[in-house]
Design a protein around this motif. Structure first.
Motif, mmCIF file in Angstrom:
data_model
loop_
_atom_site.group_PDB
_atom_site.id
_atom_site.type_symbol
_atom_site.label_atom_id
_atom_site.label_comp_id
_atom_site.label_asym_id
_atom_site.label_seq_id
_atom_site.Cartn_x
_atom_site.Cartn_y
_atom_site.Cartn_z
ATOM 1 N N ILE A 60 0.869 -1.175 0.000
ATOM 2 C CA ILE A 60 0.000 0.000 0.000
ATOM 3 C C ILE A 60 0.905 1.223 0.000
ATOM 4 N N PHE A 61 0.591 2.182 -0.864
ATOM 5 C CA PHE A 61 1.413 3.389 -0.878
ATOM 6 C C PHE A 61 0.555 4.631 -0.953
ATOM 7 N N THR A 62 1.143 5.703 -0.467
ATOM 8 C CA THR A 62 0.484 7.000 -0.475
ATOM 9 C C THR A 62 1.543 8.077 -0.661
ATOM 10 N N ILE A 63 1.122 9.213 -1.130
ATOM 11 C CA ILE A 63 2.007 10.366 -1.287
ATOM 12 C C ILE A 63 1.448 11.474 -0.410
ATOM 13 N N CYS A 64 2.321 12.060 0.393
ATOM 14 C CA CYS A 64 1.846 13.085 1.315
ATOM 15 C C CYS A 64 2.844 14.234 1.392
ATOM 16 N N ASP A 65 2.394 15.336 1.947
ATOM 17 C CA ASP A 65 3.246 16.482 2.190
ATOM 18 C C ASP A 65 4.313 16.091 3.212
ATOM 19 N N ALA A 66 5.542 16.486 2.960
ATOM 20 C CA ALA A 66 6.652 16.118 3.841
ATOM 21 C C ALA A 66 6.421 16.577 5.278
ATOM 22 N N SER A 67 5.710 17.667 5.458
ATOM 23 C CA SER A 67 5.469 18.187 6.812
ATOM 24 C C SER A 67 4.569 17.273 7.637
ATOM 25 N N LYS A 68 3.827 16.372 6.994
ATOM 26 C CA LYS A 68 2.920 15.463 7.697
ATOM 27 C C LYS A 68 3.517 14.073 7.910
ATOM 28 N N THR A 69 4.654 13.807 7.289
ATOM 29 C CA THR A 69 5.232 12.469 7.295
ATOM 30 C C THR A 69 5.549 11.968 8.702
ATOM 31 N N SER A 70 6.162 12.793 9.520
ATOM 32 C CA SER A 70 6.539 12.362 10.878
ATOM 33 C C SER A 70 5.323 11.944 11.690
ATOM 34 N N ASP A 71 4.242 12.708 11.597
ATOM 35 C CA ASP A 71 3.026 12.365 12.340
ATOM 36 C C ASP A 71 2.425 11.054 11.851
ATOM 37 N N ILE A 72 2.418 10.858 10.547
ATOM 38 C CA ILE A 72 1.869 9.613 9.988
ATOM 39 C C ILE A 72 2.702 8.427 10.456
ATOM 40 N N ILE A 73 4.027 8.548 10.344
ATOM 41 C CA ILE A 73 4.899 7.446 10.753
ATOM 42 C C ILE A 73 4.746 7.159 12.243
ATOM 43 N N SER A 74 4.688 8.195 13.064
ATOM 44 C CA SER A 74 4.513 7.998 14.507
ATOM 45 C C SER A 74 3.229 7.245 14.819
ATOM 46 N N ASN A 75 2.200 7.480 14.032
ATOM 47 C CA ASN A 75 0.913 6.835 14.272
ATOM 48 C C ASN A 75 0.899 5.375 13.818
ATOM 49 N N ILE A 76 1.584 5.037 12.731
ATOM 50 C CA ILE A 76 1.486 3.675 12.198
ATOM 51 C C ILE A 76 2.649 2.765 12.578
ATOM 52 N N GLN A 77 3.805 3.335 12.942
ATOM 53 C CA GLN A 77 4.989 2.516 13.181
ATOM 54 C C GLN A 77 4.801 1.469 14.285
ATOM 55 N N PRO A 78 4.223 1.784 15.443
ATOM 56 C CA PRO A 78 4.027 0.744 16.456
ATOM 57 C C PRO A 78 3.144 -0.413 15.944
ATOM 58 N N PHE A 79 2.114 -0.055 15.199
ATOM 59 C CA PHE A 79 1.219 -1.066 14.614
ATOM 60 C C PHE A 79 1.994 -1.972 13.656
ATOM 61 N N LEU A 80 2.819 -1.376 12.804
ATOM 62 C CA LEU A 80 3.601 -2.157 11.843
ATOM 63 C C LEU A 80 4.611 -3.054 12.552
ATOM 64 N N GLN A 81 5.261 -2.555 13.590
ATOM 65 C CA GLN A 81 6.231 -3.364 14.322
ATOM 66 C C GLN A 81 5.578 -4.573 14.973
ATOM 67 N N GLU A 82 4.389 -4.393 15.524
ATOM 68 C CA GLU A 82 3.677 -5.491 16.184
ATOM 69 C C GLU A 82 3.219 -6.553 15.185
ATOM 70 N N ARG A 83 2.961 -6.151 13.951
ATOM 71 C CA ARG A 83 2.376 -7.063 12.968
ATOM 72 C C ARG A 83 3.318 -7.426 11.825
ATOM 73 N N GLY A 84 4.574 -7.090 11.947
ATOM 74 C CA GLY A 84 5.562 -7.481 10.948
ATOM 75 C C GLY A 84 5.494 -6.708 9.649
ATOM 76 N N GLY A 85 4.917 -5.515 9.675
ATOM 77 C CA GLY A 85 4.847 -4.698 8.469
ATOM 78 C C GLY A 85 6.177 -4.031 8.173
ATOM 79 N N LYS A 86 6.369 -3.670 6.923
ATOM 80 C CA LYS A 86 7.567 -2.971 6.476
ATOM 81 C C LYS A 86 7.187 -1.599 5.942
ATOM 82 N N LEU A 87 8.014 -0.601 6.239
ATOM 83 C CA LEU A 87 7.746 0.769 5.808
ATOM 84 C C LEU A 87 9.004 1.354 5.184
#
Length: 100
Positions: A60-87
């Motif tokens: 799954i991919f998306t394109i976003c404004d660079a200023s929003k990237t940190s917030d998006i990653i902070s929100n999804i990274q724990p979920f991905l780590q728990e479920r073996g996702g790659k980013l």
């Protein structure tokens, strides 16, 4: 405007929850493509020929404004780590046909 592309690989089992998290982070659009084949260093070649659709992965991919990237990653990274996702993230040098 600086743009970033986020690419995520995750099991179909967790895809809907990931989409909810992305949308909750302000992501307005995405593309999801089921992976039929791949080869990695950890598990070697993987074919998506399982009997259950939950045994397959999706890119799954998306394109976003660079200023929003940190917030998006902070929100999804724990979920991905728990479920073996790659980013993976990429800085976009050029894009055509995108609307804001």
């Amino acid at each position: 405007m600086d743009l970033i592309k986020l690419e995520i690989i995750i099991s179909n089992l967790y895809l809907e929850r990931l989409i909810e998290k992305l949308e909750g982070s302000g992501v307005q659009g995405y593309t999801a493509v089921e992976i039929s084949r791949g080869k990695g260093l950890k598990q070697g070649e993987q074919l998506s020929e399982g009997l259950l659709p939950t045994s397959n992965n999706t890119l799954i991919f998306t394109i976003c404004d660079a200023s929003k990237t940190s917030d998006i990653i902070s929100n999804i990274q724990p979920f991905l780590q728990e479920r073996g996702g790659k980013l993976i993230t990429y800085k976009i040098e050029y894009a055509s046909g995108l609307s804001s």
